[in-house]
Design a protein around this motif. Structure first.
Motif, PDB file in Angstrom:
ATOM      1  N   THR A  86       0.837  -1.202   0.000  1.00 45.23           N
ATOM      2  CA  THR A  86       0.000   0.000   0.000  1.00 45.23           C
ATOM      3  C   THR A  86       0.868   1.248   0.000  1.00 45.23           C
ATOM      4  O   THR A  86       0.621   2.205  -0.757  1.00 45.23           O
ATOM      5  CB  THR A  86      -0.928  -0.006   1.226  1.00 45.23           C
ATOM      6  OG1 THR A  86      -1.656  -1.243   1.254  1.00 45.23           O
ATOM      7  CG2 THR A  86      -1.896   1.163   1.185  1.00 45.23           C
ATOM      8  N   ARG A  87       1.880   1.221   0.850  1.00 46.51           N
ATOM      9  CA  ARG A  87       2.793   2.366   0.930  1.00 46.51           C
ATOM     10  C   ARG A  87       3.562   2.563  -0.374  1.00 46.51           C
ATOM     11  O   ARG A  87       3.632   3.677  -0.920  1.00 46.51           O
ATOM     12  CB  ARG A  87       3.767   2.142   2.092  1.00 46.51           C
ATOM     13  CG  ARG A  87       4.918   3.117   2.129  1.00 46.51           C
ATOM     14  CD  ARG A  87       5.931   2.798   3.210  1.00 46.51           C
ATOM     15  NE  ARG A  87       7.178   3.496   2.927  1.00 46.51           N
ATOM     16  CZ  ARG A  87       8.174   2.971   2.237  1.00 46.51           C
ATOM     17  NH1 ARG A  87       8.093   1.720   1.769  1.00 46.51           N
ATOM     18  NH2 ARG A  87       9.265   3.674   2.001  1.00 46.51           N
ATOM     19  N   LEU A  88       4.156   1.488  -0.911  1.00 46.86           N
ATOM     20  CA  LEU A  88       4.945   1.601  -2.138  1.00 46.86           C
ATOM     21  C   LEU A  88       4.086   2.063  -3.310  1.00 46.86           C
ATOM     22  O   LEU A  88       4.486   2.931  -4.090  1.00 46.86           O
ATOM     23  CB  LEU A  88       5.598   0.257  -2.474  1.00 46.86           C
ATOM     24  CG  LEU A  88       6.802  -0.164  -1.635  1.00 46.86           C
ATOM     25  CD1 LEU A  88       7.240  -1.568  -2.017  1.00 46.86           C
ATOM     26  CD2 LEU A  88       7.952   0.815  -1.821  1.00 46.86           C
ATOM     27  N   ARG A  89       2.892   1.457  -3.458  1.00 44.95           N
ATOM     28  CA  ARG A  89       2.053   1.839  -4.594  1.00 44.95           C
ATOM     29  C   ARG A  89       1.615   3.294  -4.492  1.00 44.95           C
ATOM     30  O   ARG A  89       1.531   3.999  -5.514  1.00 44.95           O
ATOM     31  CB  ARG A  89       0.846   0.913  -4.699  1.00 44.95           C
ATOM     32  CG  ARG A  89       0.090   1.119  -6.010  1.00 44.95           C
ATOM     33  CD  ARG A  89      -0.980   0.093  -6.232  1.00 44.95           C
ATOM     34  NE  ARG A  89      -1.608   0.302  -7.531  1.00 44.95           N
ATOM     35  CZ  ARG A  89      -1.413  -0.437  -8.609  1.00 44.95           C
ATOM     36  NH1 ARG A  89      -0.582  -1.459  -8.570  1.00 44.95           N
ATOM     37  NH2 ARG A  89      -2.036  -0.181  -9.746  1.00 44.95           N
ATOM     38  N   ARG A  90       1.323   3.766  -3.287  1.00 43.74           N
ATOM     39  CA  ARG A  90       0.936   5.159  -3.113  1.00 43.74           C
ATOM     40  C   ARG A  90       2.055   6.091  -3.569  1.00 43.74           C
ATOM     41  O   ARG A  90       1.816   7.065  -4.299  1.00 43.74           O
ATOM     42  CB  ARG A  90       0.587   5.421  -1.642  1.00 43.74           C
ATOM     43  CG  ARG A  90       0.068   6.834  -1.368  1.00 43.74           C
ATOM     44  CD  ARG A  90      -0.451   6.959   0.053  1.00 43.74           C
ATOM     45  NE  ARG A  90       0.588   6.688   1.039  1.00 43.74           N
ATOM     46  CZ  ARG A  90       0.579   5.667   1.883  1.00 43.74           C
ATOM     47  NH1 ARG A  90      -0.427   4.807   1.881  1.00 43.74           N
ATOM     48  NH2 ARG A  90       1.553   5.503   2.760  1.00 43.74           N
ATOM     49  N   LEU A  91       3.291   5.774  -3.188  1.00 39.64           N
ATOM     50  CA  LEU A  91       4.418   6.623  -3.570  1.00 39.64           C
ATOM     51  C   LEU A  91       4.713   6.524  -5.069  1.00 39.64           C
ATOM     52  O   LEU A  91       4.932   7.542  -5.739  1.00 39.64           O
ATOM     53  CB  LEU A  91       5.657   6.228  -2.765  1.00 39.64           C
ATOM     54  CG  LEU A  91       5.631   6.612  -1.283  1.00 39.64           C
ATOM     55  CD1 LEU A  91       6.726   5.878  -0.519  1.00 39.64           C
ATOM     56  CD2 LEU A  91       5.785   8.116  -1.114  1.00 39.64           C
ATOM     57  N   VAL A  92       4.716   5.296  -5.596  1.00 38.70           N
ATOM     58  CA  VAL A  92       5.022   5.113  -7.020  1.00 38.70           C
ATOM     59  C   VAL A  92       3.935   5.743  -7.886  1.00 38.70           C
ATOM     60  O   VAL A  92       4.219   6.426  -8.871  1.00 38.70           O
ATOM     61  CB  VAL A  92       5.192   3.616  -7.348  1.00 38.70           C
ATOM     62  CG1 VAL A  92       5.302   3.405  -8.855  1.00 38.70           C
ATOM     63  CG2 VAL A  92       6.429   3.051  -6.647  1.00 38.70           C
ATOM     64  N   ALA A  93       2.666   5.534  -7.521  1.00 39.88           N
ATOM     65  CA  ALA A  93       1.570   6.110  -8.292  1.00 39.88           C
ATOM     66  C   ALA A  93       1.608   7.629  -8.250  1.00 39.88           C
ATOM     67  O   ALA A  93       1.318   8.302  -9.247  1.00 39.88           O
ATOM     68  CB  ALA A  93       0.228   5.598  -7.768  1.00 39.88           C
ATOM     69  N   ALA A  94       1.980   8.191  -7.110  1.00 42.22           N
ATOM     70  CA  ALA A  94       2.065   9.645  -7.001  1.00 42.22           C
ATOM     71  C   ALA A  94       3.102  10.198  -7.969  1.00 42.22           C
ATOM     72  O   ALA A  94       2.889  11.250  -8.595  1.00 42.22           O
ATOM     73  CB  ALA A  94       2.414  10.038  -5.564  1.00 42.22           C
TER      74      ALA A  94
END
Length: 398
Positions: A86-94
């Protein structure tokens, strides 16, 4: 009824074997692969969406022999589960959603057009040319390199690295292949550490710069997570896209009526054609999940640590979901294929992949409407990542 993933006859056309498996049931144990495989669309979707079965990374052993390969995967968005995922996808998607796909679309179309012109020139000079060499192979590498901000002089290194690393995902890889994958991973990690350090000092409008800068409160990607993300984008973006283009153009040229439909109305049919080519001959045939608790997935009982696989190529030909599934229909709609995954691991780069495939097809049908097969193409001897060795094409004489 099972299948041998090393059998050249099966690799040439696996879909009759998949159809027989679907007729016998939605999930089957496969002795050779050592895990159950889901073969119906419903069962494969259940595997991909299950929160009781996730992407649980286990280091390639012996771990001391594969430090770089394991580092990439320990820090990959694809190989993690919540809360880390969840954390990684939030940062990568941002970072990814800062307009990169829109920024690159004109460049993608221009590069695809230039490469199609190069293919046409090679055909004119020699009578035939390899579409993989001139377009399908270099286009996604060029696009990912542009996305990441890799300098032009370094771009020829990316495709060999990707080709070597992804061999590790095949079953029964010989030791020399595993060693080559580790060497490529180590070289790629070292290169990206240098590039990210440069972008930290001198940011640009590329994704690496945005990944370096992205913040969520006080959170940011670690250096290893940033490297893992960049390598994932290259491998997933390159390997899937080159094989959709290669497999897809082959399918179109074998089904001339569909090629001619696309030549006649590219603006109307390109969006649905892209989805149909992803479905018709899936570039990624199998995707694994690992049970995190005692659970039942797609009717199959699993204990923690046991794996189950979604056989995406079988799901894509399920007659319960796709009318006349063995027929290529570039106007097919709806088309709920699973080519980009499902659930929390749905491909973050799907919009860019669609743009690349569409640009390649548009360039070919508008610049080379008389394209033909010059010979029957040889397939690569791998099962999980399905593609061609070469695709020699020519044009009809006017």
């Amino acid at each position: 009824m099972s299948f041998d993933p090393a059998d050249p006859v099966f690799l040439d056309d696996p879909y009759p074997a998949f159809a027989e498996l679907r007729r016998r049931g939605p999930v089957h144990w496969h002795d050779g692969l050592g895990l159950p495989v889901a073969v119906s669309h419903e069962a494969c979707a259940a595997v991909l969406r299950s929160r009781d079965a996730g992407r649980i990374w286990r280091d390639k052993e012996p771990a001391a022999a594969f430090p770089a390969f394991n580092l990439l995967h320990r820090n990959s968005l694809l190989e993690s589960e919540p809360p880390r995922h969840t954390r990684l996808r939030r940062l990568v998607a941002a970072a990814f959603n800062r307009g990169h796909t829109a920024r690159l679309q004109p460049r993608v179309r221009a590069v695809a057009g230039r490469m199609a012109d190069g293919l046409a020139a090679a055909i004119a000079a020699d009578g035939a040319a390899d579409l993989l060499t001139h377009l399908a192979g270099p286009l996604p590498v060029e696009v990912i390199a542009e996305l990441l901000g890799v300098p032009a002089e370094d771009r020829p290194r990316l495709q060999p690295w990707s080709n070597a690393i992804v061999k590790m995902y095949e079953y029964g890889l010989p030791p020399e292949g595993a060693a080559a994958a580790e060497t490529a991973a180590a070289e790629f990690v070292a290169y990206l550490r240098e590039l990210t350090a440069l972008r930290a000092r001198e940011p640009g409008d590329d994704l690496i710069s945005d990944l370096v800068a992205v913040r969520d409160g006080g959170d940011r990607l670690s250096d290893d997570e940033l490297v893992g993300t960049a390598v994932l984008l290259l491998m997933a973006g390159h390997e899937a896209t080159v094989n959709v283009i290669g497999n897809g153009v082959l399918a179109l040229l074998r089904h001339r009526d569909q090629w001619d439909r696309l030549v006649a109305a590219p603006a109307e049919l390109l969006p649905t054609a892209v989805e149909e080519l992803i479905r018709y001959d899936a570039p990624l045939q199998l995707f694994e999940r690992t049970a995190v608790v005692s659970t039942t997935v797609a009717g199959y009982e699993l204990e923690p640590g046991q794996k189950i696989a979604a056989l995406l190529g079988a799901a894509a030909r399920d007659p319960d979901v796709f009318a006349d599934p063995d027929r290529l229909d570039i106007g097919r709609s709806p088309n709920p294929h699973l080519g980009f995954g499902a659930g929390i691991h749905y491909c973050v780069g799907a919009p860019l992949a669609r743009a690349e495939i569409s640009a390649a097809l548009e360039a070919l049908v508008t610049r080379l409407p008389g394209l033909r097969l010059a010979e029957e193409p040889p397939r690569r001897p791998e099962f999980v990542i399905r593609g061609l060795r070469t695709l020699h094409v020519t044009t009809e004489r006017r």
